[in-house]
Design a protein around this motif. Structure first.
Motif, PDB file in Angstrom:
ATOM      1  N   ILE A 267       0.720  -1.130  -0.032  1.00 41.10           N
ATOM      2  CA  ILE A 267      -0.011   0.011   0.103  1.00 41.10           C
ATOM      3  C   ILE A 267       0.952   1.276  -0.112  1.00 41.10           C
ATOM      4  O   ILE A 267       1.944   1.284   0.522  1.00 41.10           O
ATOM      5  CB  ILE A 267      -1.072   0.035   1.159  1.00 41.10           C
ATOM      6  N   GLU A 268       0.390   2.121  -0.598  1.00 42.39           N
ATOM      7  CA  GLU A 268       0.829   3.629  -0.643  1.00 42.39           C
ATOM      8  C   GLU A 268       0.242   4.391   0.380  1.00 42.39           C
ATOM      9  O   GLU A 268      -0.929   4.301   0.612  1.00 42.39           O
ATOM     10  CB  GLU A 268       0.703   4.439  -1.956  1.00 42.39           C
ATOM     11  N   ILE A 269       1.076   5.206   1.079  1.00 45.15           N
ATOM     12  CA  ILE A 269       0.511   6.086   1.905  1.00 45.15           C
ATOM     13  C   ILE A 269       1.107   7.443   1.823  1.00 45.15           C
ATOM     14  O   ILE A 269       2.341   7.663   1.504  1.00 45.15           O
ATOM     15  CB  ILE A 269       0.548   5.928   3.565  1.00 45.15           C
ATOM     16  N   ILE A 270       0.201   8.626   1.608  1.00 45.50           N
ATOM     17  CA  ILE A 270       0.542   9.828   1.522  1.00 45.50           C
ATOM     18  C   ILE A 270       1.049  10.631   3.199  1.00 45.50           C
ATOM     19  O   ILE A 270      -0.034  11.037   3.745  1.00 45.50           O
ATOM     20  CB  ILE A 270      -0.435  10.839   0.757  1.00 45.50           C
ATOM     21  N   ALA A 271       2.030  10.562   3.452  1.00 47.55           N
ATOM     22  CA  ALA A 271       2.444  10.724   4.849  1.00 47.55           C
ATOM     23  C   ALA A 271       2.947  12.183   5.076  1.00 47.55           C
ATOM     24  O   ALA A 271       3.980  12.448   5.453  1.00 47.55           O
ATOM     25  CB  ALA A 271       3.512   9.647   5.203  1.00 47.55           C
ATOM     26  N   ASP A 272       1.999  13.076   4.636  1.00 47.79           N
ATOM     27  CA  ASP A 272       2.098  14.470   4.775  1.00 47.79           C
ATOM     28  C   ASP A 272       1.762  15.039   6.099  1.00 47.79           C
ATOM     29  O   ASP A 272       1.818  16.099   6.249  1.00 47.79           O
ATOM     30  CB  ASP A 272       1.841  15.215   3.508  1.00 47.79           C
ATOM     31  N   GLY A 273       1.240  14.208   6.999  1.00 47.81           N
ATOM     32  CA  GLY A 273       0.523  14.795   8.220  1.00 47.81           C
ATOM     33  C   GLY A 273      -0.883  15.135   8.139  1.00 47.81           C
ATOM     34  O   GLY A 273      -1.536  15.767   8.919  1.00 47.81           O
ATOM     35  N   CYS A 274      -1.344  15.447   6.687  1.00 43.07           N
ATOM     36  CA  CYS A 274      -2.591  15.856   6.207  1.00 43.07           C
ATOM     37  C   CYS A 274      -3.565  14.679   5.643  1.00 43.07           C
ATOM     38  O   CYS A 274      -4.724  14.649   6.344  1.00 43.07           O
ATOM     39  CB  CYS A 274      -2.560  17.104   5.536  1.00 43.07           C
TER      40      CYS A 274
ATOM     41  N   VAL B 150       4.429   7.919  -0.246  1.00 42.28           N
ATOM     42  CA  VAL B 150       4.374   8.982  -1.479  1.00 42.28           C
ATOM     43  C   VAL B 150       4.008  10.247  -1.217  1.00 42.28           C
ATOM     44  O   VAL B 150       3.564  10.433  -0.129  1.00 42.28           O
ATOM     45  CB  VAL B 150       3.604   8.236  -2.421  1.00 42.28           C
ATOM     46  N   THR B 151       4.590  11.347  -2.159  1.00 48.80           N
ATOM     47  CA  THR B 151       4.188  12.236  -1.821  1.00 48.80           C
ATOM     48  C   THR B 151       2.732  12.900  -2.452  1.00 48.80           C
ATOM     49  O   THR B 151       1.961  13.674  -1.900  1.00 48.80           O
ATOM     50  CB  THR B 151       5.185  13.464  -2.303  1.00 48.80           C
ATOM     51  N   ASP B 152       2.562  12.255  -3.516  1.00 53.28           N
ATOM     52  CA  ASP B 152       1.028  12.780  -4.578  1.00 53.28           C
ATOM     53  C   ASP B 152       1.460  14.096  -4.585  1.00 53.28           C
ATOM     54  O   ASP B 152       0.376  14.861  -4.661  1.00 53.28           O
ATOM     55  CB  ASP B 152      -0.018  12.210  -3.874  1.00 53.28           C
TER      56      ASP B 152
ATOM     57  N   THR C 233       7.152  17.053  -0.192  1.00 51.17           N
ATOM     58  CA  THR C 233       8.413  16.514  -0.645  1.00 51.17           C
ATOM     59  C   THR C 233       8.705  15.308   0.321  1.00 51.17           C
ATOM     60  O   THR C 233       8.515  15.160   1.186  1.00 51.17           O
ATOM     61  CB  THR C 233       9.559  17.241  -0.799  1.00 51.17           C
ATOM     62  N   THR C 234       9.764  14.453  -0.268  1.00 51.18           N
ATOM     63  CA  THR C 234       9.935  13.107   0.428  1.00 51.18           C
ATOM     64  C   THR C 234      10.838  13.486   1.745  1.00 51.18           C
ATOM     65  O   THR C 234      10.404  12.627   2.670  1.00 51.18           O
ATOM     66  CB  THR C 234      10.914  12.344  -0.657  1.00 51.18           C
ATOM     67  N   ASP C 235      11.501  14.469   1.846  1.00 51.21           N
ATOM     68  CA  ASP C 235      12.038  14.585   3.033  1.00 51.21           C
ATOM     69  C   ASP C 235      10.905  15.118   4.390  1.00 51.21           C
ATOM     70  O   ASP C 235      11.098  14.713   5.336  1.00 51.21           O
ATOM     71  CB  ASP C 235      13.000  15.704   3.047  1.00 51.21           C
ATOM     72  N   ARG C 236       9.755  15.585   3.802  1.00 55.28           N
ATOM     73  CA  ARG C 236       8.548  16.018   4.679  1.00 55.28           C
ATOM     74  C   ARG C 236       8.077  14.828   5.147  1.00 55.28           C
ATOM     75  O   ARG C 236       7.671  14.502   6.371  1.00 55.28           O
ATOM     76  CB  ARG C 236       7.508  16.570   3.863  1.00 55.28           C
ATOM     77  N   LEU C 237       7.773  13.782   4.305  1.00 55.68           N
ATOM     78  CA  LEU C 237       7.156  12.442   4.836  1.00 55.68           C
ATOM     79  C   LEU C 237       8.260  11.468   5.861  1.00 55.68           C
ATOM     80  O   LEU C 237       7.471  11.234   6.614  1.00 55.68           O
ATOM     81  CB  LEU C 237       7.221  11.257   3.460  1.00 55.68           C
TER      82      LEU C 237
ATOM     83  N   LEU D 228      22.705  12.969   2.485  1.00 56.24           N
ATOM     84  CA  LEU D 228      23.292  13.241   3.652  1.00 56.24           C
ATOM     85  C   LEU D 228      22.371  14.158   4.218  1.00 56.24           C
ATOM     86  O   LEU D 228      22.067  15.262   3.662  1.00 56.24           O
ATOM     87  CB  LEU D 228      24.574  13.851   3.469  1.00 56.24           C
ATOM     88  N   PHE D 229      21.671  13.975   5.614  1.00 52.79           N
ATOM     89  CA  PHE D 229      20.760  14.740   6.173  1.00 52.79           C
ATOM     90  C   PHE D 229      21.001  14.966   7.535  1.00 52.79           C
ATOM     91  O   PHE D 229      21.584  13.829   8.121  1.00 52.79           O
ATOM     92  CB  PHE D 229      19.229  14.560   5.878  1.00 52.79           C
ATOM     93  N   ASP D 230      20.567  15.903   8.200  1.00 47.32           N
ATOM     94  CA  ASP D 230      20.571  16.028   9.884  1.00 47.32           C
ATOM     95  C   ASP D 230      19.487  15.330  10.480  1.00 47.32           C
ATOM     96  O   ASP D 230      18.621  14.805   9.927  1.00 47.32           O
ATOM     97  CB  ASP D 230      20.683  17.453   9.988  1.00 47.32           C
ATOM     98  N   ASP D 231      19.421  15.484  11.604  1.00 46.79           N
ATOM     99  CA  ASP D 231      18.478  14.972  12.585  1.00 46.79           C
ATOM    100  C   ASP D 231      16.928  15.303  12.314  1.00 46.79           C
ATOM    101  O   ASP D 231      16.143  14.643  12.660  1.00 46.79           O
ATOM    102  CB  ASP D 231      18.886  15.177  14.229  1.00 46.79           C
ATOM    103  N   ASP D 232      16.990  16.391  11.620  1.00 49.36           N
ATOM    104  CA  ASP D 232      15.535  16.811  11.292  1.00 49.36           C
ATOM    105  C   ASP D 232      15.280  16.779   9.854  1.00 49.36           C
ATOM    106  O   ASP D 232      14.226  17.158   9.284  1.00 49.36           O
ATOM    107  CB  ASP D 232      15.492  18.608  11.724  1.00 49.36           C
ATOM    108  N   ILE D 233      15.895  15.893   9.113  1.00 44.76           N
ATOM    109  CA  ILE D 233      15.655  15.438   7.822  1.00 44.76           C
ATOM    110  C   ILE D 233      15.952  16.808   7.168  1.00 44.76           C
ATOM    111  O   ILE D 233      15.134  16.721   6.145  1.00 44.76           O
ATOM    112  CB  ILE D 233      14.449  14.658   7.708  1.00 44.76           C
ATOM    113  N   ASN D 234      16.880  17.593   7.398  1.00 51.96           N
ATOM    114  CA  ASN D 234      17.202  18.553   6.332  1.00 51.96           C
ATOM    115  C   ASN D 234      18.115  18.171   5.513  1.00 51.96           C
ATOM    116  O   ASN D 234      19.285  17.728   6.049  1.00 51.96           O
ATOM    117  CB  ASN D 234      17.503  19.717   6.899  1.00 51.96           C
ATOM    118  N   ILE D 235      18.087  18.360   4.096  1.00 50.33           N
ATOM    119  CA  ILE D 235      19.040  17.585   3.175  1.00 50.33           C
ATOM    120  C   ILE D 235      20.056  18.268   2.937  1.00 50.33           C
ATOM    121  O   ILE D 235      20.137  19.688   2.706  1.00 50.33           O
ATOM    122  CB  ILE D 235      18.134  17.391   1.923  1.00 50.33           C
ATOM    123  N   LYS D 236      21.385  17.855   3.179  1.00 51.31           N
ATOM    124  CA  LYS D 236      22.609  18.553   3.086  1.00 51.31           C
ATOM    125  C   LYS D 236      23.358  18.062   1.828  1.00 51.31           C
ATOM    126  O   LYS D 236      24.113  19.040   1.036  1.00 51.31           O
ATOM    127  CB  LYS D 236      23.444  18.301   4.203  1.00 51.31           C
TER     128      LYS D 236
END
Length: 385
Positions: free
Chosen positions: A246-253, A275-277, A317-321, A366-374
């Motif tokens: 199954i896919e899930i749009i895990a954007d919190g909404c 997935v972002t959708d 975006t995927t980092d938000r998921l 490479l990303f930090d603890d808050d999933i900020n892409i470096k």
């Protein structure tokens, strides 16, 4: 040239590995080891996570580009925007549009896939529609929703079957079995979506190899009654069938964390793909947009239909998921990452993607603890973000 990534926390399928280095040679991961091997260039990860690149199975655009009607230049801008947020492989997704419109979008996407201006891997196209249920149309344009039309899908697959990886459809429609059988001949993955299907409908296509549900919880059927007898819908079939992904749009909404945890409890992280959708207004300043010609508005981090009766799409975006899974749903980082790397790679048969292991493509973040892409590395090369 051999590149060494050092001093990072390496995300594996089942744990985070520290104290090891990743060696890349000619776009492929050569080794993950504590041994000191020869290298030409070193990337100091500085304690950041070292993750497989994210794989998005389902997205409609970004940066004001809609894959259903965008130009090649707009397609390039859209995919490159997602790359900045950690997506290294994706499957551009179209919507229910006219036959002519769909063929034009596929022509444009073929040219996009051949371009050297994209930063990431476009692995194939996902057609979302138009063979859906009118009752479960969501933000799909009802003017183009129809049962399968053999003449049309045969022409589409004849011309573009080599770039089409997946096709979402409603299995209760007449002609769906023949449609799925045709997809199998072209090595296109069938997926259930925008559907009022009941258990028997699902089982007919499941037995033909359909083992994927598009954006679970969104525009799919649940339990109904017929003369007092309960009939399972798509949601219950997704839970019941162990090997149904199954896919899930895990954007919190689209899916609150409690409902996400329910799916995780039943399906486990082995059978869920994040997935972002995402739609064209992802990465845009616009507050009014459209999805395949259907007007929508952007509010509170999500897209609504104009009357706000339902969501129209995502601006994630995927980092938000991954951030949602870790920060709100309380998952471990490796479990969250698995659902957007290992699982999508398996579902879409990308045998050399989704893991940091010897022999796999060097698509690395490479990303930090808050999933900020470096840093984003695609095929062993740093993306020019």
């Amino acid at each position: 040239m051999i590149t060494k990534i050092s001093k990072g926390k390496i995300i594996l399928e089942d744990r985070v590995l520290e104290g090891s280095n990743v060696y890349i040679d000619d776009g492929v991961i050569k080794a993950v080891t504590t041994d000191e091997l020869e290298f030409d260039k070193e990337i100091n990860a500085e304690g950041y996570y070292v993750s497989p690149g994210f794989i998005d199975l389902h997205l409609h655009g970004a940066a004001d580009g809609d894959f259903s009607n965008a130009s090649v230049e707009e397609n390039i801008a859209a995919v490159n925007y997602h790359c900045k947020h950690g997506t290294t492989s994706l499957f551009p997704t179209t919507l229910s549009v006219s036959f002519e419109g769909l063929m034009a979008s596929l022509d444009a996407m073929r040219e996009t896939m051949q371009s050297d201006k994209t930063f990431l891997n476009i692995c194939g196209v996902h057609l979302e529609g138009p063979y859906f249920s009118q009752n479960q149309s969501g933000a799909q344009n009802k003017d183009f929703i129809t049962p399968p039309i053999k003449e049309d899908y045969d022409r589409i697959l004849e011309k573009h079957g080599d770039i089409i990886s997946r096709w979402s459809f409603a299995p209760e429609n007449e002609g769906s079995i023949e449609f799925v059988e045709t997809l199998e001949k072209h090595n296109v993955i069938p997926s259930i979506a925008h559907s009022d299907a009941k258990y028997d409908d699902v089982m007919r296509v499941y037995e033909k190899g359909c083992k994927l549900i598009t954006h679970f919880y969104s525009c799919i059927s649940s339990i109904t009654r017929e003369k007092g007898f309960r009939k399972l819908g798509i949601m219950e079939c997704g839970y019941l069938l162990d090997d149904m992904d199954i896919e899930i749009i895990a954007d919190g909404c689209h899916v609150p964390k409690e409902l996400f945890k329910l799916a995780l409890k039943i399906k486990t992280s082995d059978n869920i793909c994040l997935v972002t959708d995402a739609m064209s207004c992802c990465g845009s300043d616009k507050t009014i947009s459209s999805l395949g010609g259907v007007p929508c508005k952007i509010k509170s981090g999500v897209a609504y239909l104009m009357d706000e009766s339902a969501f129209a799409g995502s601006i994630a975006t995927t980092d938000r998921l991954v951030r949602f899974c870790v920060k709100e749903a309380g998952l471990s980082i490796f479990e969250a990452v698995k659902m957007i790397t290992v699982n999508p790679a398996r579902v879409m048969k990308l045998s050399k993607k989704g893991k940091i292991a010897a022999g796999y493509d060097a698509d690395i973040l490479l990303f930090d603890d808050d999933i900020n892409i470096k840093k984003v590395i695609v095929g062993g090369k740093e993306a020019a973000l």
